[in-house]
Design a protein around this motif. Structure first.
Motif, mmCIF file in Angstrom:
data_model
loop_
_atom_site.group_PDB
_atom_site.id
_atom_site.type_symbol
_atom_site.label_atom_id
_atom_site.label_comp_id
_atom_site.label_asym_id
_atom_site.label_seq_id
_atom_site.Cartn_x
_atom_site.Cartn_y
_atom_site.Cartn_z
ATOM 1 N N ILE A 171 8.375 -5.300 7.874
ATOM 2 C CA ILE A 171 7.996 -4.847 9.215
ATOM 3 C C ILE A 171 8.296 -3.368 9.375
ATOM 4 N N LEU A 172 9.446 -2.950 8.830
ATOM 5 C CA LEU A 172 9.860 -1.550 8.966
ATOM 6 C C LEU A 172 8.845 -0.621 8.308
ATOM 7 N N ILE A 173 8.357 -1.010 7.102
ATOM 8 C CA ILE A 173 7.385 -0.156 6.424
ATOM 9 C C ILE A 173 6.099 -0.074 7.228
ATOM 10 N N ALA A 174 5.639 -1.232 7.748
ATOM 11 C CA ALA A 174 4.420 -1.223 8.567
ATOM 12 C C ALA A 174 4.627 -0.371 9.804
ATOM 13 N N LEU A 175 5.805 -0.483 10.401
ATOM 14 C CA LEU A 175 6.116 0.290 11.601
ATOM 15 C C LEU A 175 6.089 1.770 11.320
ATOM 16 N N PHE A 176 6.712 2.164 10.207
ATOM 17 C CA PHE A 176 6.760 3.594 9.890
ATOM 18 C C PHE A 176 5.369 4.120 9.612
ATOM 19 N N VAL A 220 5.643 -14.223 1.273
ATOM 20 C CA VAL A 220 4.257 -13.969 1.672
ATOM 21 C C VAL A 220 4.226 -13.042 2.877
ATOM 22 N N GLY A 221 5.105 -13.303 3.850
ATOM 23 C CA GLY A 221 5.117 -12.483 5.055
ATOM 24 C C GLY A 221 5.461 -11.043 4.751
ATOM 25 N N ALA A 222 6.463 -10.835 3.888
ATOM 26 C CA ALA A 222 6.871 -9.460 3.601
ATOM 27 C C ALA A 222 5.764 -8.711 2.902
ATOM 28 N N VAL A 223 5.108 -9.374 1.924
ATOM 29 C CA VAL A 223 4.029 -8.692 1.204
ATOM 30 C C VAL A 223 2.886 -8.361 2.147
ATOM 31 N N TRP A 224 2.521 -9.334 2.992
ATOM 32 C CA TRP A 224 1.403 -9.113 3.900
ATOM 33 C C TRP A 224 1.725 -8.001 4.900
ATOM 34 N N MET A 225 2.985 -7.997 5.352
ATOM 35 C CA MET A 225 3.390 -7.024 6.357
ATOM 36 C C MET A 225 3.385 -5.611 5.784
ATOM 37 N N ALA A 226 3.864 -5.459 4.551
ATOM 38 C CA ALA A 226 4.023 -4.120 3.994
ATOM 39 C C ALA A 226 2.752 -3.617 3.333
ATOM 40 N N LYS A 227 1.759 -4.508 3.184
ATOM 41 C CA LYS A 227 0.525 -4.127 2.494
ATOM 42 C C LYS A 227 -0.238 -3.091 3.315
#
Lengths: 169, 104
Positions: B83-88, A156-163
């Protein structure tokens, strides 16, 4: 035979690790990390840990490294691989690593500390996978459930973070 | 060719070397992706140790713990890459020393 295989797999592992740490292009780094992980899988097989061998290849090489490669290709890094590769604090890092190296060297030179007597051997059931299942589902059932919860949170965290965030409300 | 038979100590030396190489990558590289890869190397060094002792004691618990270590490593990689994708997307860089908003 065993010894030769050990040295071959150890050489693959260490060479891959060194290439991972030193190469400039992240894709080359990821591919050498795959080589290193395959070497480690070979070492697992050499130590009769067949289940971990399979998990290492399926999960690491097939899962995690594909994820890494996807992210590397998603983020175009051409300019980053032309810049300075090492951070400015590297003398501090080298000092800390030399300290750790000295510690490990003295510890390993001192020889094996007298290991406590082994617990009752548990490698008796018919196969490596069966033994791991016995241990995992009877003795370590609670940590197993905790690990599944951890994985759920991570998904869930990864999906939310990369969304991609919607326009700010 | 004559090799000394492989003991648990051989595996411990290998795992220590792998740990040091991983730490070099984690502490000295600037690229966050390669720092994450170095963390994977360090966790794999731990796994080699666990399996070596599992072999040494003829006891399967070390391998079970290696499975838990792999679980944590996978969760770490997934969240770290998110986190890396959001950061970039937000900062346009993946170099760790250019992300210095908290440094004055």
């Amino acid at each position: 035979m065993d010894a030769a295989l050990f040295y071959i797999f150890a050489a693959i592992t260490l060479a891959g690790a060194l290439a991972t740490v030193t190469l400039r292009n992240p894709i080359h780094c990821a591919i050498s990390l795959i080589a290193s992980l395959l070497g480690i899988a070979g070492l697992f097989l050499l130590q009769a840990a067949e289940f971990l061998f399979a998990v290492q290849i399926l999960l690491y090489v097939g899962g995690v490294m594909v994820l890494f490669l996807f992210v590397i290709m998603l983020i175009h890094l051409e300019e980053a691989s032309k810049l300075r590769q090492y951070s400015r604090q590297w003398p501090v890092a080298v000092a800390a690593l030399l300290a750790v190296f000295a510690e490990i060297a003295t510890f390993l030179n001192a020889g094996f500390p007298s290991l406590p007597p082994s617990p009752a051997p548990r490698l008796l059931a018919p196969g490596n996978t069966e033994r791991i299942a016995d241990s995992l589902f009877y003795v370590y059932a609670l940590p197993f459930e905790a690990a599944s919860l951890l994985l759920l949170i991570a998904i869930v965290g990864a999906v939310w973070m990369a969304k991609k965030k919607e326009a700010a409300e | 060719m004559s090799f000394t038979p492989i003991s648990t100590g051989h595996y411990l030396v290998l795992s220590a070397a792998l740990l040091l190489i991983g730490s070099v990558g984690l502490l000295m590289r600037r690229n966050v992706i390669i720092m994450l890869m170095s963390i994977e190397l360090i966790l794999n060094a731990v796994n080699i140790n666990l399996v070596a002792f599992s072999r040494h004691w003829q006891h399967v618990t070390g391998q079970v713990f290696a499975i838990f270590v792999i679980t944590v490593a996978v969760a770490e990689a997934a969240v770290g890459l998110g986190i890396l994708i959001a950061l970039f997307r937000n900062r346009g860089t993946v170099l760790s020393d250019e992300i210095d908003l908290l440094k004055w």
